[in-house]
Design a protein around this motif. Structure first.
Motif, mmCIF file in Angstrom:
data_model
loop_
_atom_site.group_PDB
_atom_site.id
_atom_site.type_symbol
_atom_site.label_atom_id
_atom_site.label_comp_id
_atom_site.label_asym_id
_atom_site.label_seq_id
_atom_site.Cartn_x
_atom_site.Cartn_y
_atom_site.Cartn_z
ATOM 1 N N GLU A 106 -1.149 -0.518 6.944
ATOM 2 C CA GLU A 106 -0.320 -0.732 6.597
ATOM 3 C C GLU A 106 1.219 -0.453 6.493
ATOM 4 O O GLU A 106 1.620 -0.309 7.679
ATOM 5 C CB GLU A 106 0.214 -2.974 6.529
ATOM 6 C CG GLU A 106 1.138 -3.500 6.856
ATOM 7 C CD GLU A 106 1.658 -4.855 5.149
ATOM 8 O OE1 GLU A 106 3.098 -4.764 5.771
ATOM 9 O OE2 GLU A 106 0.923 -4.687 4.883
ATOM 10 N N PHE A 107 1.241 0.351 5.618
ATOM 11 C CA PHE A 107 2.240 1.570 5.334
ATOM 12 C C PHE A 107 1.476 1.977 7.083
ATOM 13 O O PHE A 107 3.066 3.075 7.586
ATOM 14 C CB PHE A 107 1.662 2.475 4.313
ATOM 15 C CG PHE A 107 2.664 3.739 3.871
ATOM 16 C CD1 PHE A 107 4.204 3.416 3.103
ATOM 17 C CD2 PHE A 107 2.313 4.545 4.119
ATOM 18 C CE1 PHE A 107 4.853 4.168 3.198
ATOM 19 C CE2 PHE A 107 2.670 5.498 4.078
ATOM 20 C CZ PHE A 107 4.151 5.534 3.748
ATOM 21 N N ALA A 110 3.701 1.839 9.977
ATOM 22 C CA ALA A 110 5.491 0.501 9.829
ATOM 23 C C ALA A 110 5.271 2.197 9.677
ATOM 24 O O ALA A 110 6.937 2.821 10.580
ATOM 25 C CB ALA A 110 5.458 -0.180 8.691
ATOM 26 N N THR A 166 12.783 3.553 1.616
ATOM 27 C CA THR A 166 13.619 2.708 2.721
ATOM 28 C C THR A 166 14.255 3.282 2.472
ATOM 29 O O THR A 166 15.617 2.708 3.678
ATOM 30 C CB THR A 166 13.648 1.103 2.254
ATOM 31 O OG1 THR A 166 11.905 0.393 2.025
ATOM 32 C CG2 THR A 166 14.336 0.209 3.207
ATOM 33 N N PRO A 215 9.228 -3.468 11.028
ATOM 34 C CA PRO A 215 7.861 -2.202 11.089
ATOM 35 C C PRO A 215 6.690 -3.329 10.244
ATOM 36 O O PRO A 215 5.340 -2.920 10.156
ATOM 37 C CB PRO A 215 8.229 -1.185 10.220
ATOM 38 C CG PRO A 215 9.728 -1.380 10.469
ATOM 39 C CD PRO A 215 10.397 -2.055 10.283
ATOM 40 N N SER A 216 6.994 -4.305 9.184
ATOM 41 C CA SER A 216 6.056 -5.036 8.588
ATOM 42 C C SER A 216 6.163 -6.101 8.869
ATOM 43 O O SER A 216 5.508 -6.964 8.875
ATOM 44 C CB SER A 216 6.715 -5.250 7.420
ATOM 45 O OG SER A 216 7.068 -4.220 6.415
ATOM 46 N N THR A 217 6.158 -6.292 10.594
ATOM 47 C CA THR A 217 5.960 -7.416 10.986
ATOM 48 C C THR A 217 5.581 -7.481 11.692
ATOM 49 O O THR A 217 4.335 -6.507 12.413
ATOM 50 C CB THR A 217 7.663 -7.787 12.073
ATOM 51 O OG1 THR A 217 7.379 -7.060 13.328
ATOM 52 C CG2 THR A 217 8.314 -8.412 11.301
ATOM 53 N N ASN A 218 4.284 -9.158 12.408
ATOM 54 C CA ASN A 218 2.833 -9.339 12.880
ATOM 55 C C ASN A 218 2.836 -8.260 14.302
ATOM 56 O O ASN A 218 2.593 -7.454 14.845
ATOM 57 C CB ASN A 218 2.464 -10.278 13.038
ATOM 58 C CG ASN A 218 1.736 -10.939 11.787
ATOM 59 O OD1 ASN A 218 1.921 -10.277 10.952
ATOM 60 N ND2 ASN A 218 2.244 -12.454 11.417
ATOM 61 N N TRP A 220 5.860 -5.410 14.674
ATOM 62 C CA TRP A 220 5.173 -4.369 14.909
ATOM 63 C C TRP A 220 3.685 -4.094 15.154
ATOM 64 O O TRP A 220 3.036 -2.687 15.287
ATOM 65 C CB TRP A 220 5.867 -3.720 14.716
ATOM 66 C CG TRP A 220 5.889 -2.166 13.736
ATOM 67 C CD1 TRP A 220 6.117 -1.470 13.440
ATOM 68 C CD2 TRP A 220 6.258 -1.006 14.829
ATOM 69 N NE1 TRP A 220 5.537 -0.378 13.409
ATOM 70 C CE2 TRP A 220 6.024 0.073 14.879
ATOM 71 C CE3 TRP A 220 6.932 -1.215 16.475
ATOM 72 C CZ2 TRP A 220 6.489 1.528 15.211
ATOM 73 C CZ3 TRP A 220 6.847 0.032 17.335
ATOM 74 C CH2 TRP A 220 6.378 1.074 16.529
ATOM 75 N N GLN A 221 2.588 -4.167 13.657
ATOM 76 C CA GLN A 221 1.568 -3.723 13.346
ATOM 77 C C GLN A 221 0.879 -4.116 14.711
ATOM 78 O O GLN A 221 0.075 -3.638 14.324
ATOM 79 C CB GLN A 221 1.601 -4.707 12.124
ATOM 80 C CG GLN A 221 2.021 -4.751 11.088
ATOM 81 C CD GLN A 221 1.571 -3.481 10.251
ATOM 82 O OE1 GLN A 221 0.491 -2.952 10.267
ATOM 83 N NE2 GLN A 221 2.092 -2.673 9.356
#
Length: 231
Positions: A106-107, A110, A166, A215-218, A220-221
Motif C-alpha cells: 500500500e505504501f 501510494a 506527509t 494515494p490511500s484511496t481504493n 489510486w491503489q
C-alpha cells in the motif's frame, strides 16, 4: 519579447539548480552512479534537455531568431513524450526497488503518486502552452509554468528538517506553489497578464492538495497496481 521577461532564461537556470540540488545524490555519484540504471540516466538527460530548451528559447526570441525558435519548439513534440515515457519508467523502477526491499504494498503504490503529481501538471501545462503558441504572452507563461511543475520532486528531496513524510511532502508542494504566487503578484502589479499563472496554480494546487488522502484511496491503489502490472 516583453522587457520584464528578458532575463527569464536565468530563472530557468535557478529552477534547474534547485532540482539538481534536490537530486544531488544522483549527480554526486558521478562517474560510477552506483545504484542507478540507464533509466535514471536517460530520465536525467531528457529533463536537462528540457531545461536547456527553456533556457535557449527566450534568447532566440530576444535575438529575433524566430525560425530557429519555431524549429526548436517543434522538437518538443518529440521530447515531451520521451520525458513522459522515462518518468514512467523511473516510477516503475522505483516501485520494483521498494518492492524488493519488502516495503508494504500500500505504501509502495501510494508513493507512486508523488512523481505523478509533477508529471500530470507538467503535461497539462505543456499542452496549454502549445494550444496558445500563437498567443505569445500566454505561451511563454505556460512554458514557465512547466518548469515550476517539475520542482516538487526536487524540493521534496531537500532536507528542511521536517521528519513526518506527509508534512515534508506538503511543505515541498507549498514551496513549489509559492513560485506561482510570486509570479501572480508580479503580474498583477506589472503586466496584468496573470490568467496563465492562475490556471497553472489551480492545476498544481489540485494535485498537491489531494496528496494527504488520495494515494490511500481504493481508486489510486487499484490504478497504481494496474500501472506497475502493465507498464
Amino acid at each position: 519579447m516583453e522587457n520584464t521577461y528578458k532575463y527569464i532564461s536565468w530563472f530557468f537556470i535557478a529552477l534547474l539548480a534547485i532540482i539538481i540540488f534536490g537530486f544531488q545524490r544522483y549527480f554526486l555519484s558521478f562517474p560510477d552512479f552506483n545504484g542507478f540504471t540507464y533509466v535514471h540516466h536517460i530520465h536525467s538527460i531528457s529533463l536537462l534537455l528540457w531545461f536547456g530548451m527553456l533556457f535557449i528559447q527566450p534568447i532566440l526570441i530576444y535575438k529575433k531568431k524566430f525560425e530557429l525558435h519555431r524549429l526548436l519548439g517543434r522538437c518538443s513534440y518529440f521530447l515531451v513524450p520521451f520525458i513522459v515515457f522515462f518518468m514512467l519508467m523511473v516510477m516503475k523502477t522505483q516501485y520494483l526497488k521498494m518492492a524488493a526491499e519488502k516495503l508494504p504494498e500500500e505504501f509502495n503504490l501510494a508513493f507512486l503518486y508523488l512523481p505523478t503529481a509533477a508529471l500530470i501538471p507538467f503535461v497539462l501545462l505543456y499542452f496549454l502552452a502549445i494550444i496558445n503558441k500563437k498567443t505569445t504572452k500566454y505561451h511563454m507563461r505556460y512554458m514557465v509554468s512547466t518548469a515550476i511543475a517539475l520542482l516538487g520532486p526536487g524540493i521534496g528531496r531537500i532536507n528542511f528538517g521536517v521528519t513526518d513524510m506527509t508534512q515534508a511532502v506538503m511543505f515541498a508542494f507549498a514551496l513549489s506553489d509559492l513560485f506561482f504566487v510570486v509570479l501572480l503578484v508580479f503580474e498583477y502589479f506589472k503586466n496584468k497578464i496573470y490568467k496563465p499563472y492562475i490556471i497553472s496554480l489551480a492545476i498544481c494546487l489540485f494535485f498537491h492538495g489531494i496528496y494527504p488522502v488520495f494515494p490511500s484511496t481504493n481508486f489510486w491503489q487499484t490504478f497504481a497496481s494496474k500501472f506497475v502490472l502493465w507498464f
